[in-house]
Design a protein around this motif. Structure first.
Motif, PDB file in Angstrom:
ATOM      1  N   UNK A  74       0.870  -1.168   0.000  1.00 47.39           N
ATOM      2  CA  UNK A  74       0.000   0.000   0.000  1.00 47.39           C
ATOM      3  C   UNK A  74       0.911   1.222   0.000  1.00 47.39           C
ATOM      4  N   UNK A  75       0.707   2.122  -0.947  1.00 44.94           N
ATOM      5  CA  UNK A  75       1.478   3.361  -0.992  1.00 44.94           C
ATOM      6  C   UNK A  75       0.509   4.534  -0.951  1.00 44.94           C
ATOM      7  N   UNK A  76       0.918   5.598  -0.253  1.00 46.92           N
ATOM      8  CA  UNK A  76       0.068   6.776  -0.090  1.00 46.92           C
ATOM      9  C   UNK A  76       0.374   7.795  -1.175  1.00 46.92           C
ATOM     10  N   UNK A  77      -0.689   8.358  -1.751  1.00 51.87           N
ATOM     11  CA  UNK A  77      -0.563   9.395  -2.779  1.00 51.87           C
ATOM     12  C   UNK A  77      -1.434  10.583  -2.394  1.00 51.87           C
ATOM     13  N   UNK A  78      -1.151  11.723  -2.987  1.00 50.73           N
ATOM     14  CA  UNK A  78      -1.952  12.918  -2.717  1.00 50.73           C
ATOM     15  C   UNK A  78      -3.206  12.970  -3.575  1.00 50.73           C
ATOM     16  N   UNK A  79      -3.118  12.485  -4.803  1.00 48.16           N
ATOM     17  CA  UNK A  79      -4.235  12.555  -5.740  1.00 48.16           C
ATOM     18  C   UNK A  79      -4.344  11.230  -6.480  1.00 48.16           C
ATOM     19  N   UNK A  80      -5.436  10.495  -6.260  1.00 52.60           N
ATOM     20  CA  UNK A  80      -5.593   9.175  -6.870  1.00 52.60           C
ATOM     21  C   UNK A  80      -5.614   9.225  -8.393  1.00 52.60           C
ATOM     22  N   UNK A  81      -6.325  10.173  -8.962  1.00 54.32           N
ATOM     23  CA  UNK A  81      -6.413  10.240 -10.425  1.00 54.32           C
ATOM     24  C   UNK A  81      -5.053  10.520 -11.056  1.00 54.32           C
ATOM     25  N   UNK A  82      -4.322  11.457 -10.477  1.00 49.71           N
ATOM     26  CA  UNK A  82      -3.002  11.808 -10.987  1.00 49.71           C
ATOM     27  C   UNK A  82      -2.041  10.621 -10.847  1.00 49.71           C
ATOM     28  N   UNK A  83      -2.082   9.964  -9.698  1.00 50.22           N
ATOM     29  CA  UNK A  83      -1.205   8.818  -9.464  1.00 50.22           C
ATOM     30  C   UNK A  83      -1.575   7.651 -10.384  1.00 50.22           C
ATOM     31  N   UNK A  84      -2.866   7.465 -10.624  1.00 51.10           N
ATOM     32  CA  UNK A  84      -3.290   6.396 -11.525  1.00 51.10           C
ATOM     33  C   UNK A  84      -2.706   6.595 -12.913  1.00 51.10           C
ATOM     34  N   UNK A  85      -2.804   7.786 -13.429  1.00 49.47           N
ATOM     35  CA  UNK A  85      -2.244   8.082 -14.746  1.00 49.47           C
ATOM     36  C   UNK A  85      -0.755   7.754 -14.781  1.00 49.47           C
ATOM     37  N   UNK A  86      -0.041   8.118 -13.723  1.00 48.01           N
ATOM     38  CA  UNK A  86       1.403   7.896 -13.676  1.00 48.01           C
ATOM     39  C   UNK A  86       1.748   6.413 -13.598  1.00 48.01           C
ATOM     40  N   UNK A  87       1.056   5.634 -12.753  1.00 42.55           N
ATOM     41  CA  UNK A  87       1.417   4.214 -12.632  1.00 42.55           C
ATOM     42  C   UNK A  87       1.027   3.431 -13.875  1.00 42.55           C
ATOM     43  N   UNK A  88      -0.056   3.824 -14.528  1.00 41.51           N
ATOM     44  CA  UNK A  88      -0.424   3.159 -15.783  1.00 41.51           C
ATOM     45  C   UNK A  88       0.642   3.418 -16.846  1.00 41.51           C
ATOM     46  N   UNK A  89       1.188   4.630 -16.863  1.00 37.36           N
ATOM     47  CA  UNK A  89       2.256   4.953 -17.813  1.00 37.36           C
ATOM     48  C   UNK A  89       3.531   4.159 -17.533  1.00 37.36           C
ATOM     49  N   UNK A  90       3.734   3.756 -16.270  1.00 35.05           N
ATOM     50  CA  UNK A  90       4.902   2.964 -15.897  1.00 35.05           C
ATOM     51  C   UNK A  90       4.742   1.483 -16.233  1.00 35.05           C
ATOM     52  N   UNK A  91       3.516   1.062 -16.548  1.00 32.87           N
ATOM     53  CA  UNK A  91       3.295  -0.337 -16.887  1.00 32.87           C
ATOM     54  C   UNK A  91       2.358  -1.074 -15.956  1.00 32.87           C
ATOM     55  N   UNK A  92       1.795  -0.397 -14.975  1.00 27.61           N
ATOM     56  CA  UNK A  92       0.807  -1.031 -14.100  1.00 27.61           C
ATOM     57  C   UNK A  92      -0.503  -1.219 -14.859  1.00 27.61           C
ATOM     58  N   UNK A  93      -1.353  -2.082 -14.326  1.00 31.93           N
ATOM     59  CA  UNK A  93      -2.676  -2.335 -14.875  1.00 31.93           C
ATOM     60  C   UNK A  93      -3.679  -2.154 -13.754  1.00 31.93           C
ATOM     61  N   UNK A  94      -4.766  -1.441 -14.007  1.00 36.05           N
ATOM     62  CA  UNK A  94      -5.802  -1.291 -12.990  1.00 36.05           C
ATOM     63  C   UNK A  94      -6.548  -2.620 -12.858  1.00 36.05           C
ATOM     64  N   UNK A  95      -6.671  -3.097 -11.638  1.00 36.83           N
ATOM     65  CA  UNK A  95      -7.329  -4.379 -11.386  1.00 36.83           C
ATOM     66  C   UNK A  95      -8.833  -4.222 -11.575  1.00 36.83           C
ATOM     67  N   UNK A  96      -9.476  -5.253 -12.097  1.00 37.10           N
ATOM     68  CA  UNK A  96     -10.931  -5.228 -12.284  1.00 37.10           C
ATOM     69  C   UNK A  96     -11.663  -5.177 -10.951  1.00 37.10           C
TER      70      UNK A  96
END
Length: 121
Positions: A74-96
């Motif tokens: 579990x990692x803490x972020x300030x903004x979920x939407x912004x962090x989501x965009x960044x991790x998806x760009x790194x190669x993560x996949x949003x879980x269903x």
């Protein structure tokens, strides 16, 4: 009195360097050691993330109990939407499967298929 001090969290994966690159970018930590089968990521404080080659690694299929999470961060972020965009760009996949009813966290899979959560306080 503690018996021991935390040294490492070790993650089995099929490509240690690729996964270390992902978590290095996610956390802003430095890759401090690279070997063919072992890569270390740290922020210079006690404790570190290590990625170990497991050629027969089988990614978890959470929430299926036949292939459980194995571990997750579990990692803490300030903004979920912004962090989501960044991790998806790194190669993560949003879980269903997104179990958070209050929107306080989101579940993703790292490039080796391990679940991790982006959380807000």
């Amino acid at each position: 009195m503690a018996i021991a001090r935390m040294r490492s969290v070790v993650v089995d994966c099929p490509d240690p360097k690729r996964l270390a690159d992902f978590y290095s970018a996610l956390l802003g930590w430095e890759i401090t050691s690279v070997e063919d089968d072992w890569v270390v990521v740290t922020n210079g404080q006690p404790g570190r993330l290590c990625f170990q080659l497991a050629e027969d690694h089988q990614a978890p299929d959470w929430p299926d109990p036949d292939k459980p999470q194995q571990f997750h961060l579990d990692v803490t972020v300030d903004d979920l939407d912004e962090a989501e965009t960044a991790v998806l760009a790194l190669g993560a996949v949003k879980h269903a499967h997104q179990p958070s009813e209050d929107g306080s966290f989101r579940v993703y899979l790292d490039p080796a298929g391990h679940p991790f959560c982006l959380c807000v306080d």
